[in-house]
Design a protein around this motif. Structure first.
Motif, PDB file in Angstrom:
ATOM      1  N   ILE A 153     -61.066  11.289 -78.559  1.00 12.87           N
ATOM      2  CA  ILE A 153     -60.279  11.278 -79.795  1.00 12.87           C
ATOM      3  C   ILE A 153     -59.035  10.407 -79.622  1.00 12.87           C
ATOM      4  O   ILE A 153     -58.675   9.622 -80.515  1.00 12.87           O
ATOM      5  N   VAL A 159     -59.929  10.232 -84.547  1.00 10.80           N
ATOM      6  CA  VAL A 159     -60.411  11.595 -84.771  1.00 10.80           C
ATOM      7  C   VAL A 159     -61.907  11.655 -85.078  1.00 10.80           C
ATOM      8  O   VAL A 159     -62.524  12.702 -84.922  1.00 10.80           O
ATOM      9  N   ARG A 160     -62.498  10.541 -85.499  1.00 15.31           N
ATOM     10  CA  ARG A 160     -63.942  10.536 -85.734  1.00 15.31           C
ATOM     11  C   ARG A 160     -64.684   9.773 -84.644  1.00 15.31           C
ATOM     12  O   ARG A 160     -65.912   9.606 -84.733  1.00 15.31           O
ATOM     13  N   ASP A 181     -68.013   7.590 -91.834  1.00 18.30           N
ATOM     14  CA  ASP A 181     -67.698   8.587 -92.847  1.00 18.30           C
ATOM     15  C   ASP A 181     -68.589   8.373 -94.067  1.00 18.30           C
ATOM     16  O   ASP A 181     -68.491   9.101 -95.056  1.00 18.30           O
ATOM     17  N   LEU A 197     -64.798  20.937 -90.677  1.00 23.54           N
ATOM     18  CA  LEU A 197     -63.349  21.112 -90.707  1.00 23.54           C
ATOM     19  C   LEU A 197     -62.988  22.395 -91.440  1.00 23.54           C
ATOM     20  O   LEU A 197     -62.140  23.180 -90.982  1.00 23.54           O
ATOM     21  N   ASP A 230     -68.114  14.291 -88.203  1.00 23.65           N
ATOM     22  CA  ASP A 230     -67.511  15.463 -88.850  1.00 23.65           C
ATOM     23  C   ASP A 230     -67.129  16.520 -87.824  1.00 23.65           C
ATOM     24  O   ASP A 230     -66.052  17.128 -87.905  1.00 23.65           O
ATOM     25  N   GLU A 257     -64.160  15.423 -85.809  1.00 22.30           N
ATOM     26  CA  GLU A 257     -62.948  15.592 -86.615  1.00 22.30           C
ATOM     27  C   GLU A 257     -62.512  17.059 -86.625  1.00 22.30           C
ATOM     28  O   GLU A 257     -61.308  17.366 -86.576  1.00 22.30           O
ATOM     29  N   ALA A 307     -60.895  17.824 -83.378  1.00 23.00           N
ATOM     30  CA  ALA A 307     -59.545  17.248 -83.360  1.00 23.00           C
ATOM     31  C   ALA A 307     -58.551  18.209 -84.013  1.00 23.00           C
ATOM     32  O   ALA A 307     -57.428  18.395 -83.524  1.00 23.00           O
ATOM     33  N   TYR A 308     -58.965  18.840 -85.114  1.00 26.57           N
ATOM     34  CA  TYR A 308     -58.092  19.816 -85.762  1.00 26.57           C
ATOM     35  C   TYR A 308     -57.898  21.044 -84.865  1.00 26.57           C
ATOM     36  O   TYR A 308     -56.781  21.563 -84.727  1.00 26.57           O
TER      37      TYR A 308
END
Length: 500
Positions: free
Chosen positions: A223, A228-229, A234, A421, A467, A470, A473-474
């Motif tokens: 990351i 982040v992806r 996307d 997410l 996805d 991501e 990453a969160y």
């Protein structure tokens, strides 16, 4: 004199096996430099190793997993460094492929264990290793990892990465892949699971959590280096449309069905089934298709349509549909998934019994033997990373599912435009997420060559991988690079003092 090959062995109380192992290595025709890092030993490991012909470095304290290997790499004189464990006597014939691979230009030669088709291939640590490779865009490596011995490393790789990187093997692996200059391949197939002695359930659990945390650290490197992806597509999502400021909900309803559609052939049948289910409102989000194509299904006053001339992107239609209606329960599905009332009601019933997010129970559909594709691996890993291994491969990515209206307003409608997410946000908020009912969407889902086939680069698969990256990453933004899997064992500080 500089040696062609160095063998690194980290050992803690391995008096029973270290002598035979070192002697066998010293008799190998390659005549390697054998280095034993004896750490925290309370038996005769060090003296036995020295007597058998090894170069021994002793530490009074235990270094913890992998740290001794890093120390050994820092002092090795070989052009090729081979890493083995002190409790496994692997015949030199099985070590040859790793050495030869590095001689042939490979920088990191990995063991292909655990093998596909075996029970160990679905172990949580194997899922974590496999997911790391997928996120690094090296799905070909499967679950092969620097965590697993034996493996061989070129002098070039040690210089580029630095010995300390190998204290946390998945971190070294992620850095090596992201560097782009190093060649990493599976070189051998050694069944180390049969050789590794059991140390009890408590130790196994501690190691499981350590390795999962290590792999999360490795994912954090990806990351940091690639975004982040991780560079995964996307697919043109119009995320701005999933922001709720411009939408004013109408009068609240009890249950709403949300169906993004591009005018699929099965839409009329699906709407008919939904009309017979306990919904006060059915919302179709038509995007990227002719508005006239949907008029035939607008058969009752409970059906409303949002129209967008251009495709809004995967999953964005779900968020848009939810934003347009104020509901206690949202049931979300796709237009090409034929459903019956019997498939719908378990999800709505789950919300009524205080489940916040009711997922499709895909583990009841897919046996673990079938869960080997990248989307299945990253879905399972995300749940493991969230400390929810009970969810298996169940995911907000998969329809159908239902969400409490209160909860959806809490985590934000825009969250479900990237379904994993939204799932992570819900789990971290302590919400009740449960896999409630199986619907075989694998069999039902239509194959779209431009999205699914290898000839087109499998863009939908790459979207799903991105996805989940991501979402991780969160998770790391909230919990740190290791998530809820701390490392209380390793003494990297002792290695730093020694190596520096």
């Amino acid at each position: 004199m500089k040696k062609t090959l160095s063998v690194i062995i980290a050992a803690h109380n391995e008096a029973k096996t270290i002598g035979p192992l070192v002697r066998r290595l010293c008799r190998w025709y390659r005549r390697p430099e054998v280095i034993v890092i004896a750490n925290g030993c309370t038996d005769r490991t060090a003296s036995i190793a020295r007597g058998a012909g090894a170069r021994v470095v002793r530490f009074k304290n235990r270094l913890g997993p992998d740290v001794g290997r890093a120390v050994g790499l820092s002092i090795a004189r070989g052009d090729i460094c081979l890493v083995v464990d002190g409790d496994m006597i692997v015949p030199p014939a099985q070590l040859e492929p790793f050495v030869r691979a590095v001689q042939g230009g490979v920088d990191i030669a990995l063991n292909g264990y655990p093998f596909p088709g075996t029970k160990k291939f679905h172990h949580p640590t194997a899922i974590a290793k496999h997911a790391l490779n997928i996120f690094a865009d090296r799905a070909d490596l499967r679950a092969a990892s620097l965590t697993t011995v034996p493996h061989a490393i070129s002098r070039r790789a040690i210089k580029l990465l630095g010995p300390l990187a190998f204290c946390v093997p998945p971190v070294a692996q992620a850095r090596a892949i992201c560097d782009g200059r190093l060649r990493i391949e599976i070189a051998g197939q050694v069944a180390v699971g049969a050789l590794n002695r059991s140390r009890g359930a408590e130790h196994d659990q501690a190691m499981r959590r350590l390795i999962i945390g290590d792999c999360l650290e490795g994912v954090n490197i990806i990351i940091d280096q690639r975004g982040v992806r991780g560079g995964f597509t996307d697919l043109g999502r119009k995320r701005d449309l999933a922001q709720g400021a411009s939408f004013i909900p109408k009068e609240r309803v009890s249950a709403a069905a949300i169906v993004p559609t591009q005018g699929e052939a099965g839409l009329t049948r699906l709407v008919g089934e939904l009309t017979n289910a306990p919904f006060d409102h059915i919302r179709l989000v038509l995007n990227g298709a002719n508005e006239e194509d949907i008029e035939s299904v607008r058969t009752t006053s409970t059906i409303e349509v949002d129209y967008f001339a251009e495709p809004v992107g995967h999953d964005v239609g779900r968020a848009i549909g939810c934003m347009q209606v104020d509901s206690d329960k949202y049931f979300i599905t796709d237009a090409d998934i034929p459903l019956t009332r019997e498939d719908v009601e378990p999800f709505l019933d789950a919300i009524d019994r205080d489940v916040d997010i009711a997922l499709n129970n895909l583990d009841r559909i897919l046996s673990k033997a079938r869960q080997v594709d990248p989307p299945s691996i990253v879905k399972r890993f995300l749940n493991i990373a969230c400390d929810r291994p009970d969810l298996g491969v169940s995911s907000l990515t998969a329809v159908p599912h239902a969400i409490s209206g209160r909860i959806l307003r809490e985590i934000g409608f825009e969250s479900i435009a990237v379904p994993p997410l939204g799932q992570v946000k819900a789990i971290l908020a302590g919400l009740h997420v449960e896999a409630v009912h199986p619907v075989d969407v694998v069999k039902m889902n239509a194959v779209r060559p431009h999205l699914h086939n290898a000839d087109s680069g499998k863009p939908l698969q790459k979207l799903i991988v991105g996805d989940h990256l991501e979402a991780i990453a969160y998770l790391q933004e909230v919990q740190g690079s290791r998530g809820n899997f701390p490392d209380p064992i390793r003494r990297i500080d002792l290695a730093e003092r020694y190596i520096m």
